[in-house]
Design an enzyme around this catalytic site. Structure first.
Site, short mmCIF file in Angstrom:
data_model
loop_
_atom_site.label_atom_id
_atom_site.label_comp_id
_atom_site.label_asym_id
_atom_site.label_seq_id
_atom_site.Cartn_x
_atom_site.Cartn_y
_atom_site.Cartn_z
N THR A 136 0.83 -1.21 0.00
CA THR A 136 0.00 0.00 0.00
C THR A 136 0.86 1.26 0.00
O THR A 136 2.00 1.24 0.48
CB THR A 136 -0.90 -0.02 1.27
OG1 THR A 136 -1.52 1.25 1.41
CG2 THR A 136 -0.09 -0.29 2.53
N ASP A 137 0.27 2.35 -0.47
CA ASP A 137 0.98 3.65 -0.39
C ASP A 137 1.07 4.15 1.05
O ASP A 137 1.85 5.06 1.34
CB ASP A 137 0.29 4.70 -1.28
CG ASP A 137 -1.17 4.98 -0.93
OD1 ASP A 137 -1.70 4.35 0.00
OD2 ASP A 137 -1.77 5.85 -1.59
N GLU A 138 0.27 3.55 1.96
CA GLU A 138 0.25 4.07 3.35
C GLU A 138 1.59 3.86 4.06
O GLU A 138 1.83 4.48 5.09
CB GLU A 138 -0.88 3.41 4.15
CG GLU A 138 -2.23 3.69 3.55
CD GLU A 138 -3.40 3.48 4.51
OE1 GLU A 138 -3.16 3.30 5.72
OE2 GLU A 138 -4.54 3.51 4.03
N TYR A 161 -1.92 -0.59 10.99
CA TYR A 161 -2.05 -1.25 9.67
C TYR A 161 -0.84 -0.93 8.80
O TYR A 161 -0.17 -1.84 8.29
CB TYR A 161 -3.34 -0.79 8.96
CG TYR A 161 -3.35 -1.10 7.47
CD1 TYR A 161 -3.42 -2.41 7.01
CD2 TYR A 161 -3.26 -0.07 6.52
CE1 TYR A 161 -3.41 -2.70 5.64
CE2 TYR A 161 -3.25 -0.34 5.16
CZ TYR A 161 -3.33 -1.65 4.72
OH TYR A 161 -3.31 -1.93 3.37
N LYS A 165 2.18 -3.36 7.29
CA LYS A 165 2.45 -3.53 5.86
C LYS A 165 3.91 -3.10 5.56
O LYS A 165 4.59 -3.76 4.77
CB LYS A 165 1.49 -2.69 5.02
CG LYS A 165 0.05 -3.18 5.01
CD LYS A 165 -0.16 -4.56 4.41
CE LYS A 165 0.05 -4.62 2.92
NZ LYS A 165 -0.32 -5.95 2.36
P1 NAD Z 1 -9.63 -7.36 1.88
O1 NAD Z 1 -9.64 -7.07 3.35
O2 NAD Z 1 -10.82 -7.07 1.05
O3 NAD Z 1 -9.28 -8.91 1.64
C1 NAD Z 1 -8.29 -9.58 2.35
C2 NAD Z 1 -8.42 -11.06 2.06
O4 NAD Z 1 -7.38 -11.73 2.80
C3 NAD Z 1 -9.76 -11.66 2.51
O5 NAD Z 1 -10.27 -12.51 1.51
C4 NAD Z 1 -9.39 -12.46 3.76
O6 NAD Z 1 -10.23 -13.59 3.97
C5 NAD Z 1 -7.96 -12.87 3.44
N1 NAD Z 1 -7.18 -13.12 4.67
C6 NAD Z 1 -7.08 -12.31 5.75
N2 NAD Z 1 -6.33 -12.90 6.70
C7 NAD Z 1 -5.93 -14.09 6.19
C8 NAD Z 1 -5.13 -15.16 6.70
N3 NAD Z 1 -4.59 -15.10 7.91
N4 NAD Z 1 -4.91 -16.23 5.90
C9 NAD Z 1 -5.46 -16.30 4.65
N5 NAD Z 1 -6.24 -15.34 4.15
C10 NAD Z 1 -6.48 -14.25 4.91
O7 NAD Z 1 -8.33 -6.61 1.33
P2 NAD Z 1 -8.15 -5.78 -0.03
O8 NAD Z 1 -8.67 -4.42 0.19
O9 NAD Z 1 -8.60 -6.60 -1.16
O10 NAD Z 1 -6.55 -5.68 -0.04
C11 NAD Z 1 -5.77 -6.74 -0.57
C12 NAD Z 1 -4.30 -6.39 -0.43
O11 NAD Z 1 -4.03 -5.18 -1.13
C13 NAD Z 1 -3.87 -6.14 1.01
O12 NAD Z 1 -2.58 -6.66 1.17
C14 NAD Z 1 -3.84 -4.63 1.16
O13 NAD Z 1 -2.90 -4.22 2.11
C15 NAD Z 1 -3.44 -4.21 -0.25
N6 NAD Z 1 -3.93 -2.90 -0.68
C16 NAD Z 1 -5.27 -2.57 -0.58
C17 NAD Z 1 -5.71 -1.34 -1.06
C18 NAD Z 1 -7.17 -0.95 -0.99
O14 NAD Z 1 -7.50 0.19 -1.33
N7 NAD Z 1 -8.08 -1.82 -0.61
C19 NAD Z 1 -4.80 -0.45 -1.64
C20 NAD Z 1 -3.44 -0.82 -1.72
C21 NAD Z 1 -3.02 -2.06 -1.26
O1 DAU Z 2 -4.16 3.96 0.48
C1 DAU Z 2 -4.38 2.58 0.36
C2 DAU Z 2 -5.23 2.10 1.51
O2 DAU Z 2 -6.56 2.57 1.27
C3 DAU Z 2 -5.22 0.60 1.68
O3 DAU Z 2 -3.92 0.19 2.00
C4 DAU Z 2 -6.19 0.16 2.78
O4 DAU Z 2 -6.23 -1.25 2.85
C5 DAU Z 2 -7.56 0.68 2.42
O5 DAU Z 2 -8.49 0.36 3.44
C6 DAU Z 2 -7.52 2.20 2.22
O6 DAU Z 2 -7.25 2.88 3.48
P1 DAU Z 2 -8.02 4.22 3.89
O7 DAU Z 2 -7.96 4.36 5.35
O8 DAU Z 2 -7.56 5.36 3.07
O9 DAU Z 2 -9.51 3.82 3.38
P2 DAU Z 2 -10.95 4.02 4.06
O10 DAU Z 2 -11.96 3.67 3.02
O11 DAU Z 2 -11.05 3.39 5.39
O12 DAU Z 2 -11.00 5.60 4.27
C7 DAU Z 2 -10.85 6.50 3.18
C8 DAU Z 2 -10.87 7.91 3.75
O13 DAU Z 2 -12.19 8.19 4.23
C9 DAU Z 2 -9.95 8.11 4.94
O14 DAU Z 2 -9.44 9.43 4.91
C10 DAU Z 2 -10.87 7.94 6.15
C11 DAU Z 2 -12.20 8.46 5.64
N1 DAU Z 2 -13.43 7.83 6.18
C12 DAU Z 2 -13.49 6.47 6.21
C13 DAU Z 2 -14.63 5.83 6.67
C14 DAU Z 2 -14.69 4.32 6.74
C15 DAU Z 2 -14.49 8.61 6.57
O15 DAU Z 2 -14.44 9.87 6.51
N2 DAU Z 2 -15.62 7.98 7.02
C16 DAU Z 2 -15.72 6.62 7.10
O16 DAU Z 2 -16.78 6.12 7.56
#
Ligand code: NAD
Ligand code: DAU
Length: 355
Positions: A136-138, A161, A165
């Site tokens: 992630t970019d975080e 988190y 990562k």
């Molecule tokens: P998600 O939470 O939707 O899915 C995670 C998956 O991992 C689920 O299917 C869960 O069952 C599985 N999992 C969790 N713990 C596990 C374990 N111990 N063993 C096996 N499986 C397990 O996540 P996502 O949003 O699809 O993100 C996927 C990846 O991409 C993550 O590594 C996250 O850090 C990264 N990422 C997400 C975002 C985003 O915006 N969602 C952005 C950048 C990077």
């Molecule tokens: O940047 C990549 C990341 O983006 C991933 O690594 C994470 O897995 C993914 O969950 C996401 O993280 P964020 O914290 O940015 O996403 P989230 O959707 O939780 O929140 C987006 C923005 O909105 C953040 O600034 C928090 C805010 N927010 C979030 C929720 C859930 C609100 O204002 N209200 C809300 O109810």
């Protein structure tokens, strides 16, 4: 390079399901093993359209269970791993950091160890292997009003988190430098699109607007995120998996920054149109709530390296992607109902256990 037997971890989650679908459909000669523990974020309904394809296999298991991971590698002898399994929600990491340490750090080390022991014998690395870690970019921390994260930006994670990562990224690179494990890594910005679990901002807001419930905006809604359509991320993963240079990392981003409050206002206006509501009805649901502790102000990705070296770029304008996303949620009410009621967990796990 032979990469035909691939373990995709976390393939039942949001991004993972898009990656699994893409690989199963586009590469019929590959054997795709979706290795997922079906936590609250995993949902096999996300893969209903491909679950019967002959090149797709589902393995229910936990990446924190080293014995299970080692046996899986011994049984299927994978050519590659695309590692997405993680605990992914920042708010949950603030409530329960340890779960993130276990899955994101210990789980990643278990996979790295299994890959290392399977692929490296007497210090010789088998050819054609690849361990691709999705991050992630975080990990880069928080930007002020200007600037972008590049691949050379120092890590400065600020939530449990992102710290977990960042740690997993360092371990992946450490296994490359120490043991010559063939790795590649990418760091992506915020994804949006179909099958996104409705605890995250966009799907949560869609669900609440649909049900005329308050839409919680943290603080003043001034925080900025760089949004990328999930299928564009899956395509980037495909490109990096096949063409990325070993030992390198690539930033993936949408070049699409939005303040949360502006994004939510746009979403409200899209929802008013789609639901034939009077303009302003959905915006009246916006509710400013207590801010997330340690809330990062701004993320913005510079993905020039990926664009110049591997020829990837985002394909969708945000307005178009957001509309497609809203359309998907409105057309898939059963998915949303099952996820919000919790029914999906028991139904699909029982279906799997019965096979
Ligand atoms: P998600 O939470 O939707 O899915 C995670 C998956 O991992 C689920 O299917 C869960 O069952 C599985 N999992 C969790 N713990 C596990 C374990 N111990 N063993 C096996 N499986 C397990 O996540 P996502 O949003 O699809 O993100 C996927 C990846 O991409 C993550 O590594 C996250 O850090 C990264 N990422 C997400 C975002 C985003 O915006 N969602 C952005 C950048 C990077
Ligand atoms: O940047 C990549 C990341 O983006 C991933 O690594 C994470 O897995 C993914 O969950 C996401 O993280 P964020 O914290 O940015 O996403 P989230 O959707 O939780 O929140 C987006 C923005 O909105 C953040 O600034 C928090 C805010 N927010 C979030 C929720 C859930 C609100 O204002 N209200 C809300 O109810």
């Amino acid at each position: 390079m032979s990469k035909s037997t691939i373990i995709i971890t976390g393939g039942a989650g949001f991004i993972g399901s898009h990656v699994v679908r893409r690989f199963v459909n586009n590469y019929p000669d590959y054997k795709i093993y979706n290795f997922d523990n079906l936590t609250y974020a995993g949902n096999l309904a996300n893969l209903k359209d491909i679950e019967l394809k002959s090149n797709y296999h589902f393995i229910k298991g936990d990446i924190t269970d080293a014995a299970f991971v080692n046996k899986l590698f011994a049984d299927i002898n994978p050519d590659a791993v695309i590692h997405l399994a993680a605990e992914s929600h920042v708010d949950r990491s603030i409530t329960n950091p340890l779960e993130f340490i276990m899955t994101n750090i210990v789980g990643t080390v278990n996979l790295l160890n299994a890959a290392r022991h399977t692929w490296i014998k007497d210090k010789k690395v088998s050819s054609g292997k690849r361990f691709y870690h999705i991050s992630t970019d975080e990990v880069y921390g928080s930007l002020g009003n200007t600037g972008f994260f590049t691949e050379n930006t120092s890590y400065d994670p600020r939530s449990p988190y992102s710290a977990s990562k960042a740690s997993s990224d360092h371990l992946v690179m450490a296994y490359h430098h120490t043991y010559h494990l063939p790795v590649v890594l990418s760091n992506c910005s915020n994804n949006y699109g179909s099958h996104h679990f409705p605890e995250k901002l966009i799907p949560l807001a869609i669900n609440n607007i649909k049900n005329m419930k308050p839409v919680p905006v943290y603080g003043k809604g001034e925080n900025v995120r760089d949004w990328l359509y999930v299928e564009d991320h899956a395509r980037a993963i495909d490109v990096i998996f096949h063409k990325g240079k070993e030992g390198e990392k690539y930033n993936v981003g949408g070049n699409n920054e939005w303040k949360n409050i502006d994004l939510i206002r746009l979403l409200c206006s899209v929802m008013d149109k789609k639901l034939n509501r009077k303009e302003g009805t959905s915006a009246s649901l916006i509710t400013f709530v207590t801010d997330r502790p340690g809330h990062d102000l701004r993320y913005a990705i510079d993905s020039t390296k990926l664009q110049n070296e591997l020829g990837w770029k985002p394909s969708l304008q945000f307005e178009e992607g957001l509309e497609k996303t809203v359309d998907w949620y409105l057309a898939n009410d059963a998915w949303l109902q099952q996820v919000t009621s919790g029914e999906y967990m028991t139904y699909y796990q029982h279906q799997y256990d019965a096979r």
